[in-house]
Design a protein around this motif. Structure first.
Motif, PDB file in Angstrom:
ATOM      1  N   ASP A 231     -81.232  -7.083 -50.223  1.00  0.00           N
ATOM      2  CA  ASP A 231     -79.953  -7.786 -50.360  1.00  0.00           C
ATOM      3  C   ASP A 231     -79.438  -8.298 -49.016  1.00  0.00           C
ATOM      4  N   TRP A 232     -80.183  -8.020 -47.940  1.00  0.00           N
ATOM      5  CA  TRP A 232     -79.883  -8.623 -46.638  1.00  0.00           C
ATOM      6  C   TRP A 232     -80.006 -10.142 -46.710  1.00  0.00           C
ATOM      7  N   LEU A 233     -80.945 -10.594 -47.528  1.00  0.00           N
ATOM      8  CA  LEU A 233     -81.136 -12.031 -47.687  1.00  0.00           C
ATOM      9  C   LEU A 233     -80.105 -12.601 -48.655  1.00  0.00           C
ATOM     10  N   ASP A 234     -79.886 -13.891 -48.558  1.00  0.00           N
ATOM     11  CA  ASP A 234     -78.995 -14.552 -49.499  1.00  0.00           C
ATOM     12  C   ASP A 234     -79.566 -14.429 -50.916  1.00  0.00           C
ATOM     13  N   PRO A 235     -78.719 -14.244 -51.926  1.00  0.00           N
ATOM     14  CA  PRO A 235     -79.208 -14.105 -53.298  1.00  0.00           C
ATOM     15  C   PRO A 235     -80.051 -15.281 -53.781  1.00  0.00           C
ATOM     16  N   LYS A 236     -79.873 -16.453 -53.183  1.00  0.00           N
ATOM     17  CA  LYS A 236     -80.723 -17.592 -53.552  1.00  0.00           C
ATOM     18  C   LYS A 236     -82.168 -17.348 -53.151  1.00  0.00           C
ATOM     19  N   GLU A 237     -82.367 -16.550 -52.109  1.00  0.00           N
ATOM     20  CA  GLU A 237     -83.711 -16.227 -51.638  1.00  0.00           C
ATOM     21  C   GLU A 237     -84.260 -14.986 -52.343  1.00  0.00           C
ATOM     22  N   ALA A 238     -83.382 -14.029 -52.616  1.00  0.00           N
ATOM     23  CA  ALA A 238     -83.794 -12.750 -53.187  1.00  0.00           C
ATOM     24  C   ALA A 238     -82.866 -12.389 -54.341  1.00  0.00           C
ATOM     25  N   PRO A 239     -83.102 -12.953 -55.518  1.00  0.00           N
ATOM     26  CA  PRO A 239     -82.202 -12.709 -56.653  1.00  0.00           C
ATOM     27  C   PRO A 239     -82.354 -11.334 -57.288  1.00  0.00           C
ATOM     28  N   GLY A 240     -83.495 -10.682 -57.096  1.00  0.00           N
ATOM     29  CA  GLY A 240     -83.777  -9.435 -57.787  1.00  0.00           C
ATOM     30  C   GLY A 240     -83.309  -8.205 -57.049  1.00  0.00           C
ATOM     31  N   LEU A 279     -83.879  -7.651 -62.656  1.00  0.00           N
ATOM     32  CA  LEU A 279     -82.939  -8.700 -62.260  1.00  0.00           C
ATOM     33  C   LEU A 279     -83.620  -9.863 -61.549  1.00  0.00           C
ATOM     34  N   ASP A 280     -84.924  -9.765 -61.357  1.00  0.00           N
ATOM     35  CA  ASP A 280     -85.642 -10.763 -60.570  1.00  0.00           C
ATOM     36  C   ASP A 280     -86.035 -11.970 -61.408  1.00  0.00           C
ATOM     37  N   GLU A 281     -86.501 -13.007 -60.740  1.00  0.00           N
ATOM     38  CA  GLU A 281     -86.999 -14.212 -61.393  1.00  0.00           C
ATOM     39  C   GLU A 281     -88.458 -14.406 -61.010  1.00  0.00           C
ATOM     40  N   HIS A 282     -89.351 -14.180 -61.983  1.00  0.00           N
ATOM     41  CA  HIS A 282     -90.795 -14.360 -61.777  1.00  0.00           C
ATOM     42  C   HIS A 282     -91.314 -13.496 -60.623  1.00  0.00           C
ATOM     43  N   ASN A 283     -90.715 -12.324 -60.414  1.00  0.00           N
ATOM     44  CA  ASN A 283     -91.132 -11.370 -59.377  1.00  0.00           C
ATOM     45  C   ASN A 283     -91.043 -11.959 -57.967  1.00  0.00           C
ATOM     46  N   GLU A 284     -90.186 -12.951 -57.767  1.00  0.00           N
ATOM     47  CA  GLU A 284     -90.154 -13.626 -56.475  1.00  0.00           C
ATOM     48  C   GLU A 284     -89.552 -12.764 -55.377  1.00  0.00           C
ATOM     49  N   THR A 285     -88.630 -11.857 -55.701  1.00  0.00           N
ATOM     50  CA  THR A 285     -88.074 -10.984 -54.671  1.00  0.00           C
ATOM     51  C   THR A 285     -89.120  -9.991 -54.196  1.00  0.00           C
ATOM     52  N   ALA A 286     -89.912  -9.466 -55.130  1.00  0.00           N
ATOM     53  CA  ALA A 286     -91.004  -8.570 -54.754  1.00  0.00           C
ATOM     54  C   ALA A 286     -92.031  -9.308 -53.900  1.00  0.00           C
ATOM     55  N   ALA A 287     -92.339 -10.543 -54.259  1.00  0.00           N
ATOM     56  CA  ALA A 287     -93.289 -11.330 -53.468  1.00  0.00           C
ATOM     57  C   ALA A 287     -92.755 -11.581 -52.067  1.00  0.00           C
ATOM     58  N   LEU A 288     -91.464 -11.853 -51.967  1.00  0.00           N
ATOM     59  CA  LEU A 288     -90.847 -12.041 -50.662  1.00  0.00           C
ATOM     60  C   LEU A 288     -90.931 -10.762 -49.838  1.00  0.00           C
ATOM     61  N   ALA A 289     -90.736  -9.624 -50.481  1.00  0.00           N
ATOM     62  CA  ALA A 289     -90.836  -8.343 -49.783  1.00  0.00           C
ATOM     63  C   ALA A 289     -92.219  -8.159 -49.172  1.00  0.00           C
ATOM     64  N   THR A 290     -93.266  -8.546 -49.900  1.00  0.00           N
ATOM     65  CA  THR A 290     -94.628  -8.406 -49.361  1.00  0.00           C
ATOM     66  C   THR A 290     -94.822  -9.302 -48.140  1.00  0.00           C
ATOM     67  N   GLU A 291     -94.274 -10.493 -48.192  1.00  0.00           N
ATOM     68  CA  GLU A 291     -94.412 -11.421 -47.073  1.00  0.00           C
ATOM     69  C   GLU A 291     -93.704 -10.896 -45.827  1.00  0.00           C
ATOM     70  N   LEU A 292     -92.503 -10.353 -46.016  1.00  0.00           N
ATOM     71  CA  LEU A 292     -91.740  -9.853 -44.883  1.00  0.00           C
ATOM     72  C   LEU A 292     -92.410  -8.627 -44.267  1.00  0.00           C
ATOM     73  N   ALA A 293     -92.981  -7.778 -45.112  1.00  0.00           N
ATOM     74  CA  ALA A 293     -93.712  -6.629 -44.586  1.00  0.00           C
ATOM     75  C   ALA A 293     -94.894  -7.097 -43.744  1.00  0.00           C
ATOM     76  N   ALA A 294     -95.603  -8.110 -44.223  1.00  0.00           N
ATOM     77  CA  ALA A 294     -96.744  -8.633 -43.471  1.00  0.00           C
ATOM     78  C   ALA A 294     -96.304  -9.188 -42.123  1.00  0.00           C
ATOM     79  N   SER A 295     -95.175  -9.886 -42.089  1.00  0.00           N
ATOM     80  CA  SER A 295     -94.663 -10.399 -40.815  1.00  0.00           C
ATOM     81  C   SER A 295     -94.302  -9.265 -39.868  1.00  0.00           C
ATOM     82  N   ALA A 296     -93.717  -8.196 -40.395  1.00  0.00           N
ATOM     83  CA  ALA A 296     -93.334  -7.062 -39.556  1.00  0.00           C
ATOM     84  C   ALA A 296     -94.542  -6.357 -38.958  1.00  0.00           C
ATOM     85  N   PHE A 297     -95.662  -6.444 -39.656  1.00  0.00           N
ATOM     86  CA  PHE A 297     -96.875  -5.797 -39.166  1.00  0.00           C
ATOM     87  C   PHE A 297     -97.835  -6.768 -38.484  1.00  0.00           C
TER      88      PHE A 297
END
Length: 302
Positions: A231-240, A279-297
């Motif tokens: 929820d740090w991200l704007d809800p338009k980016e992370a609705p779930g 609450l998500d749309e097409h699992n896009e928040t979960a997909a975003l989470a995977t991308e951010l984890a990859a960037s952190a590592f």
């Protein structure tokens, strides 16, 4: 030497006020977390999920606590104790723990494990302060209390299982705040915590803010724990997410922050929390989470 990441799921919803967040670890894995991390150049080991009683097995007396109490605190303690042991064992084994929540109450366990035998700093990427206590919380939901618990604020000072022994206020930075209760504002003002609101990010830019946050968290410590609430991200980016707040960071700002974390070389432990696939749309928040984890590592565009 290739970095090894140990994935640990903590499928809880005890601390939240909406069901479904306990399916977050499964949704994040399904979105391709392991593949994203491999593309980041790290090896992965999935340790599965720590045991968490199902909702139907929870103490019925804890579902409607009297005022001033924390809901499901006993269940939260059980899960966080197991999680702390898993996180500490991963670090002892030379691995980087990546915890998948569940609601943000799991951070109590992650921090307790990461700071068990070390001095640790923390960066809290979150719309909320998570600094309430059982007395000050308007809702009794523990996902609004984990940072207070880890720091031993209020009643938490007497709960050994909750306090992260090697974590100090002066090494904690909250980044992206935009929804605080009055009691949390008081805690921040009277403490050695460093807090950056969304206004700070607007004025200074995400690179400058995260650079300072890393300096705060890394000053004299053995490493930095990063807690990333989607929820740090704007809800338009992370609705779930269960507690969305308008006006959060953008997709690119979030990646920039995680890239800065990777470049610092200070990352000790990492967690992704509050992904709610219901609450998500097409699992896009979960997909975003995977991308951010990859960037952190360490994943980069070029």
């Amino acid at each position: 030497m290739t970095r090894s990441v140990r994935i640990i799921g903590a499928p809880t919803d005890y601390g939240a006020n909406r069901r479904g967040v306990d399916m977050g670890p499964s949704a994040i894995r399904y979105a391709g977390l392991a593949d994203e991390l491999v593309r980041a150049g790290v090896s992965t080991v999935d340790a599965g999920d720590v045991a968490a009683p199902r909702a139907e097995e929870r103490d019925p007396d804890a579902t409607a606590p009297p005022a001033g109490k924390a809901k499901f605190l006993r269940e939260t303690e059980e899960v966080c104790a197991r999680l702390a042991d898993e996180v500490a064992a991963a670090i002892d084994g030379g691995e980087s723990p990546l915890v998948l929540g569940g609601d943000h109450s799991v951070a109590i366990g992650t921090l307790a494990g990461s700071a068990r035998d070390a001095d640790v700093g923390a960066i809290w990427f979150d719309a909320h302060g998570d600094l309430n206590t059982p007395t000050t919380s308007p809702s009794g939901n523990v996902h609004g209390m984990p940072l207070a618990a880890a720091l031993g604020v209020g009643e938490f000072a007497d709960l050994d299982w909750a306090v992260a022994p090697g974590l100090r206020e002066r090494n904690v930075a909250l980044v992206g705040l935009r929804s605080l209760d009055s009691a949390e504002k008081k805690v921040i003002r009277e403490s050695d915590l460093t807090a950056f609101t969304m206004s700070d990010i607007d004025e200074r830019g995400i690179p400058d803010v995260v650079e300072e946050a890393l300096a705060v968290a890394g000053d004299g410590t053995d490493g930095v724990h990063v807690s990333l609430d989607l929820d740090w991200l704007d809800p338009k980016e992370a609705p779930g997410v269960g507690t969305p707040v308008r006006g959060g960071v953008t997709y690119r700002e979030a990646h920039s922050a995680m890239e800065a974390v990777a470049e610092s070389g200070a990352l000790r432990s990492f967690e992704l929390v509050e992904v709610n696939p219901i609450l998500d749309e097409h699992n896009e928040t979960a997909a975003l989470a995977t991308e951010l984890a990859a960037s952190a590592f360490g994943k980069r565009i070029l």
